[in-house]
Scaffold this motif. Structure first.
Motif, PDB file in Angstrom:
ATOM      1  N   VAL A  30       0.533  -1.659   0.311  1.00 49.74           N
ATOM      2  CA  VAL A  30      -0.042  -0.067  -0.195  1.00 49.74           C
ATOM      3  C   VAL A  30       1.091   1.736  -0.300  1.00 49.74           C
ATOM      4  O   VAL A  30       0.395   2.380   0.077  1.00 49.74           O
ATOM      5  N   GLY A  31       2.221   0.969  -0.250  1.00 51.05           N
ATOM      6  CA  GLY A  31       2.959   2.202  -0.250  1.00 51.05           C
ATOM      7  C   GLY A  31       3.707   2.618   0.381  1.00 51.05           C
ATOM      8  O   GLY A  31       4.536   3.955   0.639  1.00 51.05           O
ATOM      9  N   GLN A  32       4.190   1.361   1.612  1.00 49.56           N
ATOM     10  CA  GLN A  32       4.918   2.228   2.183  1.00 49.56           C
ATOM     11  C   GLN A  32       5.768   1.429   2.006  1.00 49.56           C
ATOM     12  O   GLN A  32       6.929   0.941   1.726  1.00 49.56           O
ATOM     13  N   ARG A  33       7.751   3.045   3.062  1.00 48.41           N
ATOM     14  CA  ARG A  33       8.585   1.823   3.252  1.00 48.41           C
ATOM     15  C   ARG A  33       8.704   1.870   4.183  1.00 48.41           C
ATOM     16  O   ARG A  33       9.056   2.165   5.823  1.00 48.41           O
ATOM     17  N   VAL A  34       9.202   0.396   4.209  1.00 49.46           N
ATOM     18  CA  VAL A  34       9.126  -0.484   5.583  1.00 49.46           C
ATOM     19  C   VAL A  34      10.234  -1.253   6.020  1.00 49.46           C
ATOM     20  O   VAL A  34      11.109  -1.829   4.867  1.00 49.46           O
ATOM     21  N   LEU A  35      10.687  -0.961   7.167  1.00 46.43           N
ATOM     22  CA  LEU A  35      11.734  -1.901   7.824  1.00 46.43           C
ATOM     23  C   LEU A  35      11.722  -2.824   8.949  1.00 46.43           C
ATOM     24  O   LEU A  35      10.806  -3.117   9.593  1.00 46.43           O
ATOM     25  N   LEU A  36      12.044  -4.802   9.019  1.00 44.25           N
ATOM     26  CA  LEU A  36      11.654  -5.465   9.428  1.00 44.25           C
ATOM     27  C   LEU A  36      12.819  -5.628  10.301  1.00 44.25           C
ATOM     28  O   LEU A  36      13.861  -6.154   9.689  1.00 44.25           O
ATOM     29  N   VAL A  37      12.688  -6.002  11.332  1.00 47.72           N
ATOM     30  CA  VAL A  37      13.728  -6.022  12.464  1.00 47.72           C
ATOM     31  C   VAL A  37      13.457  -6.915  13.012  1.00 47.72           C
ATOM     32  O   VAL A  37      12.150  -7.986  13.896  1.00 47.72           O
ATOM     33  N   ASP A  38      14.863  -8.446  12.830  1.00 49.04           N
ATOM     34  CA  ASP A  38      14.305  -9.062  13.510  1.00 49.04           C
ATOM     35  C   ASP A  38      14.885 -10.034  14.694  1.00 49.04           C
ATOM     36  O   ASP A  38      16.260  -9.953  13.912  1.00 49.04           O
ATOM     37  N   LEU A  39      14.088  -9.939  15.861  1.00 51.24           N
ATOM     38  CA  LEU A  39      15.460  -9.612  16.978  1.00 51.24           C
ATOM     39  C   LEU A  39      15.414 -11.282  17.854  1.00 51.24           C
ATOM     40  O   LEU A  39      15.780 -11.397  18.645  1.00 51.24           O
ATOM     41  N   ASP A  40      14.360 -12.657  16.740  1.00 47.48           N
ATOM     42  CA  ASP A  40      14.721 -13.664  17.108  1.00 47.48           C
ATOM     43  C   ASP A  40      15.839 -14.817  16.492  1.00 47.48           C
ATOM     44  O   ASP A  40      15.382 -14.569  15.234  1.00 47.48           O
ATOM     45  N   PRO A  41      16.585 -14.907  17.491  1.00 49.49           N
ATOM     46  CA  PRO A  41      17.409 -16.126  16.760  1.00 49.49           C
ATOM     47  C   PRO A  41      17.211 -17.796  15.774  1.00 49.49           C
ATOM     48  O   PRO A  41      18.130 -17.166  15.205  1.00 49.49           O
ATOM     49  N   GLN A  42      16.174 -17.411  16.156  1.00 51.11           N
ATOM     50  CA  GLN A  42      15.837 -18.608  14.994  1.00 51.11           C
ATOM     51  C   GLN A  42      15.739 -17.869  14.025  1.00 51.11           C
ATOM     52  O   GLN A  42      15.762 -19.000  12.637  1.00 51.11           O
ATOM     53  N   GLY A  43      15.524 -16.795  13.498  1.00 49.49           N
ATOM     54  CA  GLY A  43      15.855 -15.930  12.238  1.00 49.49           C
ATOM     55  C   GLY A  43      14.220 -16.567  11.010  1.00 49.49           C
ATOM     56  O   GLY A  43      14.581 -15.875   9.655  1.00 49.49           O
ATOM     57  N   ASN A  44      13.137 -16.557  11.852  1.00 50.53           N
ATOM     58  CA  ASN A  44      12.165 -17.403  11.151  1.00 50.53           C
ATOM     59  C   ASN A  44      11.136 -16.121  10.318  1.00 50.53           C
ATOM     60  O   ASN A  44      11.176 -16.100   9.079  1.00 50.53           O
ATOM     61  N   VAL A  84      15.670  -5.835   4.920  1.00 50.64           N
ATOM     62  CA  VAL A  84      15.544  -6.538   6.136  1.00 50.64           C
ATOM     63  C   VAL A  84      16.659  -6.578   7.436  1.00 50.64           C
ATOM     64  O   VAL A  84      17.759  -6.845   6.730  1.00 50.64           O
ATOM     65  N   LEU A  85      16.322  -6.215   8.614  1.00 45.58           N
ATOM     66  CA  LEU A  85      17.556  -6.651   9.281  1.00 45.58           C
ATOM     67  C   LEU A  85      17.520  -8.081  10.274  1.00 45.58           C
ATOM     68  O   LEU A  85      17.129  -8.068  10.835  1.00 45.58           O
ATOM     69  N   GLY A  86      18.534  -8.845   9.024  1.00 42.76           N
ATOM     70  CA  GLY A  86      18.677 -10.135   9.238  1.00 42.76           C
ATOM     71  C   GLY A  86      18.460 -10.797  10.958  1.00 42.76           C
ATOM     72  O   GLY A  86      19.346 -10.142  11.719  1.00 42.76           O
ATOM     73  N   ALA A  87      18.183 -11.979  11.338  1.00 41.68           N
ATOM     74  CA  ALA A  87      19.215 -12.626  12.617  1.00 41.68           C
ATOM     75  C   ALA A  87      19.424 -13.945  12.349  1.00 41.68           C
ATOM     76  O   ALA A  87      18.607 -14.522  11.426  1.00 41.68           O
ATOM     77  N   PHE A 121       7.454   2.928   8.487  1.00 39.48           N
ATOM     78  CA  PHE A 121       7.298   1.794   9.537  1.00 39.48           C
ATOM     79  C   PHE A 121       8.382   0.808   9.548  1.00 39.48           C
ATOM     80  O   PHE A 121       8.875   0.247   8.432  1.00 39.48           O
ATOM     81  N   VAL A 122       9.099   0.908  11.159  1.00 34.37           N
ATOM     82  CA  VAL A 122      10.079  -0.568  11.227  1.00 34.37           C
ATOM     83  C   VAL A 122       8.924  -1.601  12.322  1.00 34.37           C
ATOM     84  O   VAL A 122       7.913  -0.837  13.287  1.00 34.37           O
ATOM     85  N   LEU A 123       9.066  -2.604  11.822  1.00 38.12           N
ATOM     86  CA  LEU A 123       7.941  -3.590  12.475  1.00 38.12           C
ATOM     87  C   LEU A 123       9.215  -4.798  12.785  1.00 38.12           C
ATOM     88  O   LEU A 123      10.039  -4.951  12.786  1.00 38.12           O
ATOM     89  N   ILE A 124       9.056  -4.895  14.617  1.00 34.51           N
ATOM     90  CA  ILE A 124      10.073  -5.529  15.500  1.00 34.51           C
ATOM     91  C   ILE A 124       9.579  -6.669  15.736  1.00 34.51           C
ATOM     92  O   ILE A 124       8.589  -7.027  16.596  1.00 34.51           O
ATOM     93  N   ASP A 125      10.222  -7.883  15.222  1.00 32.24           N
ATOM     94  CA  ASP A 125      10.335  -9.413  15.650  1.00 32.24           C
ATOM     95  C   ASP A 125      10.147  -9.653  16.938  1.00 32.24           C
ATOM     96  O   ASP A 125      11.206  -9.811  16.582  1.00 32.24           O
ATOM     97  N   CYS A 126       9.512  -9.840  17.708  1.00 31.12           N
ATOM     98  CA  CYS A 126      10.533 -10.112  19.419  1.00 31.12           C
ATOM     99  C   CYS A 126       9.993 -11.436  19.593  1.00 31.12           C
ATOM    100  O   CYS A 126       9.425 -12.040  18.606  1.00 31.12           O
ATOM    101  N   PRO A 127      11.591 -11.897  20.437  1.00 32.48           N
ATOM    102  CA  PRO A 127      11.308 -13.888  20.425  1.00 32.48           C
ATOM    103  C   PRO A 127      10.359 -13.389  21.884  1.00 32.48           C
ATOM    104  O   PRO A 127      10.135 -12.404  21.934  1.00 32.48           O
TER     105      PRO A 127
END
Length: 262
Positions: A30-44, A84-87, A121-127
């Motif tokens: 829908v036209g947004q600039r997005v960064l996903l931050v993966d903070l879970d060591p599983q890296g899913n 994606v800021l990967g893990a 938007f920055v979305l952080i996936d937490c463990p």
């Protein structure tokens, strides 16, 4: 200015990573600039975005230890249309290393400030546990999105998480608030789920998102193809719901909910 949200729930298996990946892809669509931050060591979340965690030269681990910046470590999800800021497994050791460091709760927040104007938007996936990694996410965020199944045990988990948000708000991050509860894996044919959903709306009011994510096998299949569900099968009920959720998030940014934490 980027809006930073943790997707968190101290209960495991509630769809945090599915929510993070598909919301990121939905917002990008829908036209947004997005960064996903993966903070879970599983890296899913990394793998579900089509980024191979085993081949990453730099990860969120390097950013937390301040040996790399986000622009240096971030990878593009070609399937999802977001960064994606990967893990990977390296991140599991970060907790031990962070304990001895100064300002250990603020490492991610300082790194995100440097890219504040590059994303909407920055979305952080937490463990699924309250540890130093999750704390870094909560100290960085403007708010928390809580995906939850409509079951009675989930109600207890939400209560615990709300208390955690209150404590972090009071002691570490005055910007942090509960943005909303997202009902996931929802089946309206199950009376128990409908009852719990009604209880949530009665108690939390506007803090319950209007969008409901149905139980959908296509969302579960998508990660094995390295794609968000909204890309893998955009016509599926789950994908359509996540696009609707992305639009609701953008709309909420224009008209924030005013319900208080109770």
């Amino acid at each position: 200015m980027a809006r930073i949200y943790c997707i968190a729930n101290q209960k495991g298996g509630v769809g945090k990573t599915t929510t993070t990946v598909n919301l990121a892809a939905g917002l990008a669509l829908v036209g947004q600039r997005v960064l996903l931050v993966d903070l879970d060591p599983q890296g899913n979340a990394t793998m579900g975005s089509g980024v191979n965690k085993r081949d990453l030269p730099l990860t969120v681990y390097d950013v937390l230890l301040e040996s790399a910046t986000i622009p240096e470590a971030a990878q593009r999800s070609t399937s999802g249309g977001y960064d994606v800021l990967g893990a990977n497994r390296e991140l599991a050791g970060a907790e031990v290393e962070l304990v001895a460091l100064e300002r250990r709760n603020e490492r991610l927040r300082r790194a995100l400030k440097a890219v504040d104007d590059q994303y909407d938007f920055v979305l952080i996936d937490c463990p699924p546990s309250l540890n130093l990694l999750t704390l870094n996410g909560l100290c960085s965020a403007h708010g928390v999105i809580v995906p939850m199944q409509c079951e009675y045990f989930a109600l207890e988990g939400v209560s615990d998480l709300v208390n955690t948000i209150r404590q972090v708000h009071a002691n570490l991050n005055r910007d942090l608030e509960l943005i909303g509860l997202l009902r996931v894996m929802f089946d309206p044919r199950i009376t128990l789920q409908v009852n719990v959903s009604d209880q949530l709306k009665a108690h939390f009011g506007d803090k319950v998102f209007n969008t409901v994510i149905p139980r959908n096998v296509r969302l579960a299949e998508a990660p094995s193809y390295g794609q968000p569900g909204v890309v893998w099968d955009p016509a599926s009920r789950g994908a359509v719901a996540f696009i609707e959720f992305a639009r609701e998030m953008v709309e909420r940014e224009k008209h924030p909910a005013t319900a208080e934490l109770r």
